[in-house]
Motif scaffolding. Sequence first.
Motif, PDB file in Angstrom:
ATOM      1  N   PHE A 192      36.945  68.611  38.499  1.00  0.00           N
ATOM      2  CA  PHE A 192      35.577  68.454  38.038  1.00  0.00           C
ATOM      3  C   PHE A 192      35.238  69.103  36.600  1.00  0.00           C
ATOM      4  O   PHE A 192      36.084  69.827  36.159  1.00  0.00           O
ATOM      5  CB  PHE A 192      34.400  68.866  38.930  1.00  0.00           C
ATOM      6  N   ARG A 193      33.997  68.613  35.795  1.00  0.00           N
ATOM      7  CA  ARG A 193      33.881  69.058  34.663  1.00  0.00           C
ATOM      8  C   ARG A 193      32.404  69.738  34.862  1.00  0.00           C
ATOM      9  O   ARG A 193      31.920  69.803  36.024  1.00  0.00           O
ATOM     10  CB  ARG A 193      33.643  67.905  33.576  1.00  0.00           C
ATOM     11  N   THR A 194      31.858  70.459  34.014  1.00  0.00           N
ATOM     12  CA  THR A 194      30.497  70.913  34.032  1.00  0.00           C
ATOM     13  C   THR A 194      29.444  70.056  34.473  1.00  0.00           C
ATOM     14  O   THR A 194      28.707  70.160  35.313  1.00  0.00           O
ATOM     15  CB  THR A 194      29.966  71.669  32.870  1.00  0.00           C
ATOM     16  N   ALA A 195      29.488  68.673  34.332  1.00  0.00           N
ATOM     17  CA  ALA A 195      28.389  67.756  34.454  1.00  0.00           C
ATOM     18  C   ALA A 195      28.733  67.396  36.039  1.00  0.00           C
ATOM     19  O   ALA A 195      27.775  66.879  36.449  1.00  0.00           O
ATOM     20  CB  ALA A 195      28.711  66.561  33.653  1.00  0.00           C
ATOM     21  N   SER A 196      29.851  67.515  36.507  1.00  0.00           N
ATOM     22  CA  SER A 196      30.159  67.192  37.841  1.00  0.00           C
ATOM     23  C   SER A 196      30.178  68.190  38.828  1.00  0.00           C
ATOM     24  O   SER A 196      30.802  68.210  40.153  1.00  0.00           O
ATOM     25  CB  SER A 196      31.389  66.331  37.927  1.00  0.00           C
ATOM     26  N   TYR A 197      29.857  69.400  38.326  1.00  0.00           N
ATOM     27  CA  TYR A 197      29.800  70.860  39.179  1.00  0.00           C
ATOM     28  C   TYR A 197      29.205  70.734  40.560  1.00  0.00           C
ATOM     29  O   TYR A 197      29.593  70.854  41.376  1.00  0.00           O
ATOM     30  CB  TYR A 197      29.327  71.856  38.214  1.00  0.00           C
ATOM     31  N   GLY A 218      40.292  71.950  36.198  1.00  0.00           N
ATOM     32  CA  GLY A 218      39.472  71.269  35.019  1.00  0.00           C
ATOM     33  C   GLY A 218      38.677  72.280  34.114  1.00  0.00           C
ATOM     34  O   GLY A 218      39.160  73.578  34.378  1.00  0.00           O
ATOM     35  N   HIS A 219      38.083  71.711  33.262  1.00  0.00           N
ATOM     36  CA  HIS A 219      37.384  72.732  32.183  1.00  0.00           C
ATOM     37  C   HIS A 219      36.618  73.536  32.562  1.00  0.00           C
ATOM     38  O   HIS A 219      36.572  74.664  32.138  1.00  0.00           O
ATOM     39  CB  HIS A 219      37.056  71.636  31.110  1.00  0.00           C
ATOM     40  N   HIS A 220      35.608  73.226  33.565  1.00  0.00           N
ATOM     41  CA  HIS A 220      34.639  74.354  34.092  1.00  0.00           C
ATOM     42  C   HIS A 220      35.199  75.256  34.691  1.00  0.00           C
ATOM     43  O   HIS A 220      34.927  76.386  34.250  1.00  0.00           O
ATOM     44  CB  HIS A 220      33.728  73.649  34.848  1.00  0.00           C
ATOM     45  N   ALA A 221      36.300  74.986  35.687  1.00  0.00           N
ATOM     46  CA  ALA A 221      36.809  75.950  36.277  1.00  0.00           C
ATOM     47  C   ALA A 221      37.720  77.004  35.609  1.00  0.00           C
ATOM     48  O   ALA A 221      37.965  78.026  35.877  1.00  0.00           O
ATOM     49  CB  ALA A 221      37.613  75.509  37.516  1.00  0.00           C
ATOM     50  N   THR A 222      38.494  76.345  34.366  1.00  0.00           N
ATOM     51  CA  THR A 222      39.265  77.213  33.818  1.00  0.00           C
ATOM     52  C   THR A 222      38.378  78.046  32.697  1.00  0.00           C
ATOM     53  O   THR A 222      38.787  79.320  32.689  1.00  0.00           O
ATOM     54  CB  THR A 222      39.919  76.226  32.585  1.00  0.00           C
ATOM     55  N   ALA A 223      37.129  77.779  32.404  1.00  0.00           N
ATOM     56  CA  ALA A 223      36.355  78.526  31.532  1.00  0.00           C
ATOM     57  C   ALA A 223      35.684  79.645  32.355  1.00  0.00           C
ATOM     58  O   ALA A 223      35.344  80.822  31.899  1.00  0.00           O
ATOM     59  CB  ALA A 223      35.271  77.548  30.824  1.00  0.00           C
ATOM     60  N   PHE A 224      35.362  79.260  33.580  1.00  0.00           N
ATOM     61  CA  PHE A 224      34.587  80.305  34.494  1.00  0.00           C
ATOM     62  C   PHE A 224      35.513  80.406  35.865  1.00  0.00           C
ATOM     63  O   PHE A 224      34.811  80.216  36.898  1.00  0.00           O
ATOM     64  CB  PHE A 224      33.148  80.117  34.567  1.00  0.00           C
TER      65      PHE A 224
END
Length: 295
Positions: free
Chosen positions: A70-75, A98-104
């Motif tokens: 997922f992305r931030t928009a699909s969190y 995904g990008h969001h999980a990688t960032a946080f």
Amino acid sequence: MNILLANMPIKFNKKENLEPPLGICYLGAMLKDLEGVRVFLRDYEITPFSSETLKEGLSGLKIDVLGVSFRTASYGSAKEFIKIARAVKSDIFIVAGGHHATAFPEKTLADLQCDAIVRGEGEYTFKELVERLSNNLSLQGLEGLTYRNGNSAIVSNKPRPPIEDINKLPWPARDLLNPDDYSVMTILTSRGCPFNCIYCDKGISTRKVKFRSADDIFEEMKYIATKLNKKRLYIVDDHFFLNRKTLEHVLDRMINERLGLRWVCQARVDGISEDILRKAKDAGCEQIIFGIETG
């Protein structure tokens, strides 16, 4: 071991994206040949969703590991999906990426009812994770993984080095989805971007650019056009025009072998010229998407 890889939409049952999700397709390709492993893909940008269909899917396929991209928009969708999956099958091992999980990673793991986070490029990390789970081995030291150690402690192993040679990666397992569900196919010819635009996340792709070989790129395009019989293509690279030598080789082959593809890509305004634009048009380019940072 049965594995379900799921791509999350911004909102369930509202078709907003008609392009195959390359992330889970690459993961599926990495796992297809593992002994004793069966892989299933679900793209919930396309697939209708309800708690009942998820329950039937998890139980009917006897899923052991659930991977959620997922992305931030699909969190929000991911959180709902994981909550239902956990209620249906409490012992399932749930992995997010995904990008969001990688960032946080730590915050995501603490908030969601999942067991692990795959950070960064996930192909080799997820494959090793599946191998360890299959053999009941410890997750300690598995590079690129953040996981729960017991019921509460969150452990982040050291980062996995970036994949140096992306030519060694298999083509995405598009056959695990139904190509007829999509109006446009996607392809990735490089990873990374050397620029530092303020609106762009480099948590996964990084600023070090890795290019695929021109011949391998063209052969995958040919497979899409001839085997899958799809004539529209979105090249998802950050900057498709970056490597002029590779670009010219691919465009020349597209023109000479008359694939008939109509395609869209992303680029920067300082990376184009009239001659390359004319050649791109001759090769089937319909649109170039530019990121405009300042006016």
